[in-house]
Design a protein around this motif. Structure first.
Motif, PDB file in Angstrom:
ATOM      1  N   THR A  84       0.852  -1.191   0.000  1.00 11.51           N
ATOM      2  CA  THR A  84       0.000   0.000   0.000  1.00 11.51           C
ATOM      3  C   THR A  84       0.887   1.239   0.000  1.00 11.51           C
ATOM      4  O   THR A  84       2.040   1.198   0.449  1.00 11.51           O
ATOM      5  CB  THR A  84      -0.932   0.055   1.219  1.00 11.51           C
ATOM      6  OG1 THR A  84      -0.145   0.142   2.419  1.00 11.51           O
ATOM      7  CG2 THR A  84      -1.831  -1.160   1.273  1.00 11.51           C
ATOM      8  N   TYR A  85       0.341   2.331  -0.513  1.00 13.85           N
ATOM      9  CA  TYR A  85       1.059   3.596  -0.602  1.00 13.85           C
ATOM     10  C   TYR A  85       0.222   4.684   0.060  1.00 13.85           C
ATOM     11  O   TYR A  85      -1.000   4.698  -0.058  1.00 13.85           O
ATOM     12  CB  TYR A  85       1.308   3.975  -2.067  1.00 13.85           C
ATOM     13  CG  TYR A  85       2.077   2.927  -2.840  1.00 13.85           C
ATOM     14  CD1 TYR A  85       3.454   3.018  -2.997  1.00 13.85           C
ATOM     15  CD2 TYR A  85       1.411   1.837  -3.408  1.00 13.85           C
ATOM     16  CE1 TYR A  85       4.154   2.045  -3.700  1.00 13.85           C
ATOM     17  CE2 TYR A  85       2.098   0.861  -4.114  1.00 13.85           C
ATOM     18  CZ  TYR A  85       3.473   0.971  -4.261  1.00 13.85           C
ATOM     19  OH  TYR A  85       4.155   0.006  -4.947  1.00 13.85           O
ATOM     20  N   ARG A  86       0.905   5.572   0.746  1.00 14.10           N
ATOM     21  CA  ARG A  86       0.197   6.711   1.338  1.00 14.10           C
ATOM     22  C   ARG A  86      -0.091   7.746   0.254  1.00 14.10           C
ATOM     23  O   ARG A  86       0.785   8.104  -0.536  1.00 14.10           O
ATOM     24  CB  ARG A  86       1.043   7.340   2.444  1.00 14.10           C
ATOM     25  CG  ARG A  86       0.368   8.547   3.082  1.00 14.10           C
ATOM     26  CD  ARG A  86       1.161   9.060   4.274  1.00 14.10           C
ATOM     27  NE  ARG A  86       2.506   9.481   3.894  1.00 14.10           N
ATOM     28  CZ  ARG A  86       3.383  10.000   4.754  1.00 14.10           C
ATOM     29  NH1 ARG A  86       3.059  10.111   6.039  1.00 14.10           N
ATOM     30  NH2 ARG A  86       4.577  10.353   4.349  1.00 14.10           N
ATOM     31  N   VAL A  87      -1.327   8.220   0.209  1.00 15.66           N
ATOM     32  CA  VAL A  87      -1.734   9.268  -0.726  1.00 15.66           C
ATOM     33  C   VAL A  87      -2.125  10.495   0.097  1.00 15.66           C
ATOM     34  O   VAL A  87      -3.119  10.477   0.828  1.00 15.66           O
ATOM     35  CB  VAL A  87      -2.909   8.812  -1.614  1.00 15.66           C
ATOM     36  CG1 VAL A  87      -3.333   9.942  -2.546  1.00 15.66           C
ATOM     37  CG2 VAL A  87      -2.527   7.575  -2.409  1.00 15.66           C
ATOM     38  N   VAL A  88      -1.319  11.528  -0.005  1.00 14.18           N
ATOM     39  CA  VAL A  88      -1.554  12.762   0.738  1.00 14.18           C
ATOM     40  C   VAL A  88      -2.112  13.807  -0.219  1.00 14.18           C
ATOM     41  O   VAL A  88      -1.550  14.046  -1.288  1.00 14.18           O
ATOM     42  CB  VAL A  88      -0.247  13.281   1.375  1.00 14.18           C
ATOM     43  CG1 VAL A  88      -0.484  14.618   2.067  1.00 14.18           C
ATOM     44  CG2 VAL A  88       0.302  12.263   2.370  1.00 14.18           C
ATOM     45  N   THR A  89      -3.238  14.412   0.147  1.00 13.63           N
ATOM     46  CA  THR A  89      -3.896  15.410  -0.691  1.00 13.63           C
ATOM     47  C   THR A  89      -4.067  16.708   0.074  1.00 13.63           C
ATOM     48  O   THR A  89      -4.477  16.693   1.238  1.00 13.63           O
ATOM     49  CB  THR A  89      -5.279  14.910  -1.153  1.00 13.63           C
ATOM     50  OG1 THR A  89      -5.128  13.667  -1.841  1.00 13.63           O
ATOM     51  CG2 THR A  89      -5.947  15.926  -2.071  1.00 13.63           C
ATOM     52  N   LYS A  90      -3.754  17.805  -0.574  1.00  9.59           N
ATOM     53  CA  LYS A  90      -3.988  19.126   0.002  1.00  9.59           C
ATOM     54  C   LYS A  90      -4.716  19.957  -1.048  1.00  9.59           C
ATOM     55  O   LYS A  90      -4.311  19.975  -2.204  1.00  9.59           O
ATOM     56  CB  LYS A  90      -2.675  19.799   0.391  1.00  9.59           C
ATOM     57  CG  LYS A  90      -2.856  21.117   1.146  1.00  9.59           C
ATOM     58  CD  LYS A  90      -1.513  21.679   1.564  1.00  9.59           C
ATOM     59  CE  LYS A  90      -1.669  22.986   2.333  1.00  9.59           C
ATOM     60  NZ  LYS A  90      -2.289  22.804   3.634  1.00  9.59           N
ATOM     61  N   THR A  91      -5.790  20.614  -0.642  1.00  7.52           N
ATOM     62  CA  THR A  91      -6.604  21.334  -1.613  1.00  7.52           C
ATOM     63  C   THR A  91      -7.253  22.564  -0.994  1.00  7.52           C
ATOM     64  O   THR A  91      -7.440  22.649   0.229  1.00  7.52           O
ATOM     65  CB  THR A  91      -7.691  20.412  -2.188  1.00  7.52           C
ATOM     66  OG1 THR A  91      -8.438  21.115  -3.184  1.00  7.52           O
ATOM     67  CG2 THR A  91      -8.645  19.926  -1.094  1.00  7.52           C
ATOM     68  N   THR A  92      -7.590  23.508  -1.861  1.00  9.17           N
ATOM     69  CA  THR A  92      -8.368  24.678  -1.448  1.00  9.17           C
ATOM     70  C   THR A  92      -9.757  24.670  -2.090  1.00  9.17           C
ATOM     71  O   THR A  92     -10.476  25.661  -2.015  1.00  9.17           O
ATOM     72  CB  THR A  92      -7.633  25.970  -1.854  1.00  9.17           C
ATOM     73  OG1 THR A  92      -7.400  25.967  -3.272  1.00  9.17           O
ATOM     74  CG2 THR A  92      -6.304  26.094  -1.118  1.00  9.17           C
TER      75      THR A  92
END
Length: 451
Positions: free
Chosen positions: A113-121
Motif C-alpha cells: 500500500t502507498y500513502r496518498v496525501v492530498t492538500k486542496t483549497t
C-alpha cells in the motif's frame, strides 16, 4: 487502516507537462544526444518479437518527485512551505503526493500500500487535507471508473501489473519505488486534467476511508450492464470500418499508428543501448585495475600505467552518471508514451463504437416503416452523444499532443546536455593524461642529453 489526518504541506507534484513545443526541435535534440538512437528508428523495421509486459523498472524510473530523495520531504510534517497558494492566477488548487510504501502479508496474499496525501483549497472538499492508503488494485479501479465516465478522454497510463523477463523482483525496493513514482505521476496527471480532476470517483479515491472506498467499489455497473457494453463493443468490431467517420478522426488514427510504431521501436532501441552501456561500464571496472596491478612490476612505466588506471576510473564514473540520466529521463518518458499509444488507440475505438451505434440506428430507421418516432428520438440522443464524444476527444487530443511534444523536447534536451558533459569530462581526462606524459618525455630527454 487508512486514516484521515491533518497534513501541513505536500511535496511538489510531478512535472512532465508543459507548453507545446516544436516536434522537429525535439528530434534534433535527440540526434545531438544519441545519433544512432534516432537513425535506427528511421531505418529499422519493427521487430517481430513478442511485446514485453513490463513495469517501470529501475532502468525506467520516472522523473519526478522522489520521496527517498534527500531534497524532498519524507513525511507530511516536513512539507511546510512547499506550496504558496497566492503566487499567481494559474496556481493549482489540488496537490497530491504518493509516498511511504508499506508491505502487507496476509494468509492469502502479499501486497503493497502507498500513502496518498492530498492538500486542496477546493470548496467541494470537506477538508483541506487528507491522508489515505491505497494499493495498486485501487488505482486500477480509479482508472476503469474514469474510462467508464469519460470514454473519449485520454486517461493517463498506469504502470503494468505484471513483470516479465525478470526485469526486477516484484517486491524489491527497486520495484516498489519505481511503481510509487508511476502512481504519483498518474494521480498528478489526473489532477492537472481540466475535466478528470473534477470526477467524483477521483475525489472519493483521494478522501474515502478504506471501508468507504470498498463499499463504493461494490456499487459498480451490474452484470447485465457490463454484458450490454461487451455486446456493443463486439458488434462494433464486427461491423468493421465506421461509416461517416469525420476525416479528423481518420487522420488521428493514422497518426497514432505511425506514432505507436516509432515510439515502440525507440523504446526497444533505447533499452538496448542502455544495456550495452551497462556492459561497457562493467568491463571498464575490470579494465582499469589491471593497469594498477601491472605498474607494480614495471617500474619504468609504472606512473604511466597508474595514470591510465585513473583515467579509466574517472571515465567509468562519468559513464555511470550518464546511464543514470538515461534511466531517470529518457527511458521512462519513452515507455510512458508506449503506454499512451495503446490508450489513444483504445479511445479512438470507443469513439468509433459510439459512431457505429448511431449508424446502426440510422440504417434501422431506413428499413422500418413503423415506430419511426421512437427511432427518431433514439437517433437524436445518439447524435448528441456522438457530438459530445467528438468534442471531448478533439480537445483532449490537442492537449495531449502539446504535452507530448513538451515532454519529448525537454527530455531529449536533457539527454543532449548529459552527453555533452560526459564527453567533455572524458576528453579533459585524457587530455590531462597526454599532457602529463609529454612533460615526462621532455624530462627524460633532458636527463639523457646531460654529460
Amino acid at each position: 487502516m487508512e486514516t484521515e489526518g491533518r497534513v501541513p504541506e505536500p511535496a511538489l507534484p510531478a512535472g512532465g507537462e508543459g507548453p507545446g513545443a516544436d516536434s522537429h526541435l525535439a528530434a534534433g535534440a535527440l540526434g545531438t544526444a544519441r545519433g544512432p538512437l534516432l537513425a535506427a528508428a528511421e531505418v529499422l523495421a519493427l521487430d517481430d518479437e513478442e511485446d514485453d509486459l513490463e513495469v517501470f523498472s529501475k532502468d525506467t524510473s520516472l522523473t519526478e518527485v522522489n520521496s527517498f530523495s534527500p531534497s524532498v520531504p519524507l513525511s507530511p510534517s516536513s512539507m511546510i512551505n512547499q506550496y504558496k497558494f497566492e503566487d499567481g492566477p494559474e496556481l493549482r488548487d489540488l496537490f497530491i503526493t504518493v509516498d511511504d510504501p508499506e508491505s502487507h502479508i496476509t494468509a492469502i496474499e502479499t501486497f503493497i500500500t502507498y500513502r496518498v496525501v492530498t492538500k486542496t483549497t477546493r470548496g467541494e472538499f470537506d477538508s483541506s487535507e487528507y491522508e489515505v492508503r491505497r494499493r495498486y488494485q485501487d488505482f486500477l479501479w480509479l482508472k476503469s471508473k474514469l474510462e467508464e465516465a469519460h470514454p473519449t478522454l485520454i486517461i493517463p497510463p498506469l504502470p503494468e501489473k505484471f513483470i516479465m523477463r525478470g526485469m526486477v523482483e516484484r517486491f524489491s525496493d527497486e520495484f516498489i519505488e519505481t511503481r510509487r513514482k508511476a502512481l504519483h505521476k498518474f494521480l498528478n496527471r489526473i489532477a492537472d486534467h481540466p475535466t478528470l480532476t473534477f470526477n467524483e470517483d477521483f475525489k472519493i479515491f483521494l478522501t474515502a476511508q478504506a471501508w468507504e472506498l470498498s463499499s463504493h467499489k461494490k456499487q459498480g455497473p451490474g452484470l447485465l450492464s457490463r454484458m450490454g457494453q461487451t455486446v456493443r463493443a463486439v458488434a462494433s468490431s464486427v461491423r468493421g470500418a465506421v461509416k461517416n467517420r469525420p476525416e479528423m478522426f481518420t487522420e488521428m488514427n493514422n497518426y497514432m499508428e505511425t506514432f505507436s510504431q516509432k515510439i515502440n521501436l525507440l523504446d526497444k532501441i533505447a533499452h538496448r543501448i542502455y544495456k550495452e552501456e551497462r556492459d561497457y561500464c562493467s568491463e571498464m571496472k575490470e579494465y582499469g585495475p589491471i593497469h594498477t596491478l601491472w605498474s607494480a612490476s614495471e617500474e619504468a612505466i609504472g606512473d604511466s600505467l597508474k595514470g591510465l588506471a585513473g583515467c579509466i576510473e574517472r571515465c567509468c564514473r562519468a559513464t555511470e552518471r550518464r546511464m543514470a540520466g538515461l534511466s531517470e529521463h529518457l527511458l521512462p518518458m519513452l515507455h510512458e508514451y508506449v503506454l499512451y499509444s495503446d490508450i489513444l488507440m483504445g479511445v479512438l475505438k470507443r469513439r468509433d463504437q459510439i459512431q457505429g451505434e448511431l449508424n446502426s440506428k440510422v440504417d434501422a430507421l431506413a428499413n422500418k416503416k413503423t415506430e419511426k418516432d421512437l427511432f427518431s428520438e433514439e437517433i437524436g440522443k445518439l447524435e448528441d452523444k456522438v457530438e459530445r464524444a467528438n468534442n471531448a476527444l478533439k480537445a483532449d487530443w490537442d492537449r495531449w499532443k502539446q504535452n507530448m511534444q513538451w515532454d519529448m523536447r525537454s527530455t531529449f534536451t536533457n539527454v543532449a546536455e548529459n552527453n555533452l558533459r560526459y564527453y567533455e569530462e572524458c576528453l579533459a581526462t585524457w587530455e590531462s593524461f597526454l599532457a602529463s606524459q609529454t612533460v615526462d618525455l621532455h624530462v627524460d630527454e633532458d636527463s639523457e642529453d646531460r654529460p
